[in-house]
Motif scaffolding. Structure first.
Motif, mmCIF file in Angstrom:
data_model
loop_
_atom_site.group_PDB
_atom_site.id
_atom_site.type_symbol
_atom_site.label_atom_id
_atom_site.label_comp_id
_atom_site.label_asym_id
_atom_site.label_seq_id
_atom_site.Cartn_x
_atom_site.Cartn_y
_atom_site.Cartn_z
ATOM 1 N N GLN A 135 -5.983 3.493 17.532
ATOM 2 C CA GLN A 135 -5.583 3.380 16.124
ATOM 3 C C GLN A 135 -4.837 2.066 15.948
ATOM 4 O OE1 GLN A 135 -4.189 7.663 14.884
ATOM 5 N NE2 GLN A 135 -3.915 7.411 17.083
ATOM 6 N N VAL A 137 -3.204 -0.291 13.865
ATOM 7 C CA VAL A 137 -2.588 -0.336 12.537
ATOM 8 C C VAL A 137 -2.127 -1.759 12.260
ATOM 9 C CG1 VAL A 137 -0.870 0.698 11.014
ATOM 10 C CG2 VAL A 137 -1.799 2.033 12.934
ATOM 11 N N VAL A 216 1.828 6.810 13.506
ATOM 12 C CA VAL A 216 0.805 6.349 12.569
ATOM 13 C C VAL A 216 0.921 7.098 11.247
ATOM 14 C CG1 VAL A 216 -1.690 6.147 12.165
ATOM 15 C CG2 VAL A 216 -0.746 5.700 14.444
ATOM 16 N N LEU A 220 1.286 5.529 7.446
ATOM 17 C CA LEU A 220 0.262 5.737 6.428
ATOM 18 C C LEU A 220 0.758 6.522 5.225
ATOM 19 C CD1 LEU A 220 -2.871 6.347 8.689
ATOM 20 C CD2 LEU A 220 -2.305 4.325 7.355
ATOM 21 N N GLU A 221 2.020 6.947 5.260
ATOM 22 C CA GLU A 221 2.607 7.547 4.055
ATOM 23 C C GLU A 221 2.722 6.529 2.933
ATOM 24 O OE1 GLU A 221 6.252 9.245 5.349
ATOM 25 O OE2 GLU A 221 5.315 11.066 6.161
ATOM 26 N N THR A 222 2.704 5.232 3.312
ATOM 27 C CA THR A 222 2.656 4.147 2.322
ATOM 28 C C THR A 222 1.404 3.321 2.605
ATOM 29 O OG1 THR A 222 4.094 2.833 3.776
ATOM 30 C CG2 THR A 222 5.151 4.046 1.982
ATOM 31 N N PRO A 223 0.226 3.848 2.248
ATOM 32 C CA PRO A 223 -1.052 3.231 2.651
ATOM 33 C C PRO A 223 -1.257 1.822 2.134
ATOM 34 C CG PRO A 223 -1.389 4.955 0.992
ATOM 35 C CD PRO A 223 0.032 5.069 1.446
ATOM 36 N N VAL A 226 -0.323 -0.863 4.884
ATOM 37 C CA VAL A 226 -1.002 -0.994 6.177
ATOM 38 C C VAL A 226 -2.501 -0.738 6.038
ATOM 39 C CG1 VAL A 226 1.048 -0.310 7.504
ATOM 40 C CG2 VAL A 226 -0.599 1.432 6.761
ATOM 41 N N THR A 227 -3.241 -1.194 7.030
ATOM 42 C CA THR A 227 -4.671 -0.897 7.134
ATOM 43 C C THR A 227 -4.953 -0.461 8.575
ATOM 44 O OG1 THR A 227 -5.213 -3.199 7.716
ATOM 45 C CG2 THR A 227 -5.307 -2.576 5.372
ATOM 46 N N LEU A 228 -6.070 0.232 8.773
ATOM 47 C CA LEU A 228 -6.478 0.653 10.110
ATOM 48 C C LEU A 228 -7.765 -0.078 10.453
ATOM 49 C CD1 LEU A 228 -5.267 2.733 12.135
ATOM 50 C CD2 LEU A 228 -7.059 4.301 11.417
ATOM 51 N N TYR A 256 -4.660 11.947 7.950
ATOM 52 C CA TYR A 256 -3.419 11.231 7.660
ATOM 53 C C TYR A 256 -3.149 11.201 6.161
ATOM 54 C CZ TYR A 256 -3.195 9.564 12.481
ATOM 55 O OH TYR A 256 -3.097 9.484 13.846
ATOM 56 N N GLN A 259 -5.493 9.484 3.385
ATOM 57 C CA GLN A 259 -6.788 9.147 3.984
ATOM 58 C C GLN A 259 -7.886 9.906 3.254
ATOM 59 O OE1 GLN A 259 -7.266 10.224 8.123
ATOM 60 N NE2 GLN A 259 -9.452 9.728 8.064
#
Length: 342
Positions: A135, A137, A216, A220-223, A226-228, A256, A259
């Protein structure tokens, strides 16, 4: 001299000597189980906080102690830098068990690649676990859309000597032709890496662990921040040629926060290991506990839902099964490949 005072003094000295002797004897004795036998402490080497290995190790230890603790053994999970450190702990006898990635375990057991000249012959598989999912991130502002975009970036690559550090080297070289000198490597664990990314001190980090991974999930709670980084089919073809221990893994939609669609990544199977000296009946009993309590453990951590209990030996490489595992899986009718027999 007053004979009464002399007699009293000698009596006190005798008492003190007896107490001292008792203290010496007591501290030299090992812990004693309820049945009178010396208790043996079994350490499970795991990983860093924020990853999957440590909480899973704690859950396993709790269930083993509850079911088997009266038999003279006590289990506990130990924080570590991950796979590479765990294998060394097993080699030195500083741990009786470990969770580790099957690729490095196989290299260590056979003395190949960077374990050439440093073979670890006492490694024994107990059970294949979940795939450790890559993953990667990335900070949205870092503009990382492909693996080549990692050039020059500040990347948390895992603790020194960890399996994640090794995997990052493989991924950078295979997918982008990059070496450590082409990036700014920062050697942090998952929690520390997530915090550094959140604060803008790094551009990316790889959490190679079972999903969902706590560090992770929190990011991702603040998408929008960040990016994956996903793996294309071309990426998977490169890995198949250079690092065939990687397989395609899909992170299902909704795993997530925020997601909304599946994510195509890659992973390597992790495994539960034991030192070869661990008694056969203990390993057999541990597997009995795991299979009997798999539903309960799945409620405690989602990684247990990713274990393929019907195909428990898939993806294991290089090291043999522990005899206790051979007996357990033989009784369950599981086919054991010849290369995994002790």
């Amino acid at each position: 001299m007053n004979r009464g005072r002399l007699r009293s003094g000698l009596t006190i000295l005798g008492i003190l000597a007896a107490v001292s002797a008792a203290i010496i004897v007591t501290t030299a004795l090992p812990a004693v189980s309820p049945f009178g036998a010396a208790e043996r402490h079994l350490t499970i080497a795991t990983g860093s906080r924020g990853g999957t290995y440590f909480p899973v190790g704690e859950i396993l230890a709790t269930h083993f102690n509850a079911a088997l603790g009266k038999g003279g053994f006590r289990w506990s999970a130990r924080l570590s830098g991950g796979t590479a450190e765990n294998l060394e702990l097993l080699k030195k006898g500083d741990a009786a068990m470990a969770i580790a990635m099957a690729n490095l375990t196989g290299f260590a057991a056979t003395g190949t690649l960077h374990y050439q000249g440093n073979r670890i012959p006492n490694l024994r598989y107990v059970l294949g676990l979940w795939p450790d999912v890559t993953q990667f991130v990335c900070r949205a502002g870092a503009k990382i859309k492909t693996w080549s975009d990692l050039r020059g970036k500040r990347i948390a690559v895992g603790p020194p000597g960890s399996g994640t550090e090794f995997s990052n080297g493989v991924l950078l070289r295979t997918l982008a032709g990059l070496s450590w000198s082409d990036i700014v490597p920062v050697r942090l664990g998952y929690d520390e890496g997530a915090q550094a990314l959140r604060e803008g001190r790094i551009d990316a980090f790889n959490a190679e662990a079972g999903i969902p991974t706590k560090a992770v999930a929190e990011l991702l709670e603040t998408p929008a921040a960040v990016t994956l980084l996903e793996f294309s089919e071309d990426d998977m073809a490169k890995l198949a040629a250079e690092a065939p221990f990687y397989t395609r893994v899909v992170i299902p939609e909704g795993t997530y926060p925020g997601q909304t669609e599946p994510l195509g990544v890659a992973g390597v199977r992790s495994a539960l290991l034991a030192d070869e000296s661990l008694p056969e009946n203990v390993v057999y009993d541990m597997l009995t506990v795991i299979y009997a309590r798999k539903e309960a453990m799945a409620k405690e951590h989602a990684a247990f839902t990713k274990v393929d209990y019907d195909n428990p030996l898939a993806g294991l490489y290089g090291a043999p099964l522990h005899p206790g595992a051979v007996r357990f899986f033989t009784e369950k009718g599981v086919h054991i490949p010849p290369e995994l027999l002790p």
